[in-house]
Design an enzyme around this catalytic site. Sequence first.
Site, mmCIF file in Angstrom:
data_model
loop_
_atom_site.group_PDB
_atom_site.id
_atom_site.type_symbol
_atom_site.label_atom_id
_atom_site.label_comp_id
_atom_site.label_asym_id
_atom_site.label_seq_id
_atom_site.Cartn_x
_atom_site.Cartn_y
_atom_site.Cartn_z
ATOM 1 N N SER A 88 0.929 -1.236 -0.098
ATOM 2 C CA SER A 88 -0.101 -0.379 -0.401
ATOM 3 C C SER A 88 0.521 1.381 -0.106
ATOM 4 O O SER A 88 1.264 1.190 -0.382
ATOM 5 C CB SER A 88 -1.369 -0.325 0.856
ATOM 6 O OG SER A 88 -1.854 1.224 1.228
ATOM 7 N N HIS A 101 -8.047 -4.580 -0.201
ATOM 8 C CA HIS A 101 -7.333 -3.862 0.019
ATOM 9 C C HIS A 101 -6.962 -4.985 1.091
ATOM 10 O O HIS A 101 -7.493 -4.648 2.192
ATOM 11 C CB HIS A 101 -7.517 -2.931 0.657
ATOM 12 C CG HIS A 101 -6.336 -1.797 0.754
ATOM 13 N ND1 HIS A 101 -5.562 -1.725 -0.739
ATOM 14 C CD2 HIS A 101 -5.735 -1.592 1.486
ATOM 15 C CE1 HIS A 101 -4.148 -0.751 -1.181
ATOM 16 N NE2 HIS A 101 -4.227 -1.179 1.414
ATOM 17 N N ASP A 103 -10.034 -4.014 -4.843
ATOM 18 C CA ASP A 103 -9.508 -3.394 -4.097
ATOM 19 C C ASP A 103 -10.014 -1.565 -4.300
ATOM 20 O O ASP A 103 -10.004 -0.866 -5.020
ATOM 21 C CB ASP A 103 -8.009 -2.531 -4.678
ATOM 22 C CG ASP A 103 -6.857 -2.001 -3.352
ATOM 23 O OD1 ASP A 103 -7.488 -1.451 -2.463
ATOM 24 O OD2 ASP A 103 -5.984 -2.217 -3.017
#
Length: 244
Positions: free
Chosen positions: A124, A216, A184
């Site tokens: 991320s 995610h 996501d």
Amino acid sequence: MHRLAPLVFPAAGTRHTATVIFAHGLGDSGHGWAAFVENWRRRQRLDEVKFVLPHAPEIPITVNMGYKMPGWYDIAALGLSAGQLRENEDEAGLLESREYFQKLVQQEIDSGISADRIVLGGYSQGGAVALFTGLTSLVKLAGIVGMSTYLPLSLKLESTYIPKPASANVNAQTPIIMCHGTADPVLPYQLASMSRDHLVKLGYPVEWKEYAGMPHTVLPEELDDVEDFLRKVLPPSADGKTEL
């Protein structure tokens, strides 16, 4: 800025010839990735690899109403389009984190590990820092890992941050793996695929892995793919000159 010392996992075998520096996502810490590293170590396929899991400092995060939390740079909002993200990027924060990761790389080099036996990776927000730092590095790395992430400062990457002349861009052919879920909601699939396409257009060798329906998060299949990538770019050393 106060920074905690990284969480370090020494090489599981008798030799330390390579290092992976891996950055966590927003609001997490290096401890959040410890179990994944332990799993790789138990499988004994990366025995010469030391893992360094740094902790982001606590900084005010706009999307968190300005309250402090662990972050590598500020985030204006979640779920932004590519255009909105580019308009709200924390360039100063990214540069500060890049400097920190460059120091971590240099520490490994100073300890005797060749730069081309070092991988930068992250998840991320940490993945964005890893991509940005790796692509703009002045030393040749073994590889770059980006999981559920995107390419930050993409509009300025080539004009401002990629080393020039072309001969100075030592990571022009450094292997990159990008992994992303198709569902996501935080960093949309389209944003990640646009980042991939941009890197490919610039000539970077990108290995793309996508996971149908993955939000995610992280899947075992994805961890296996990253492990395979690490084994490929950090094969066992022929001489193992660097001893634990």
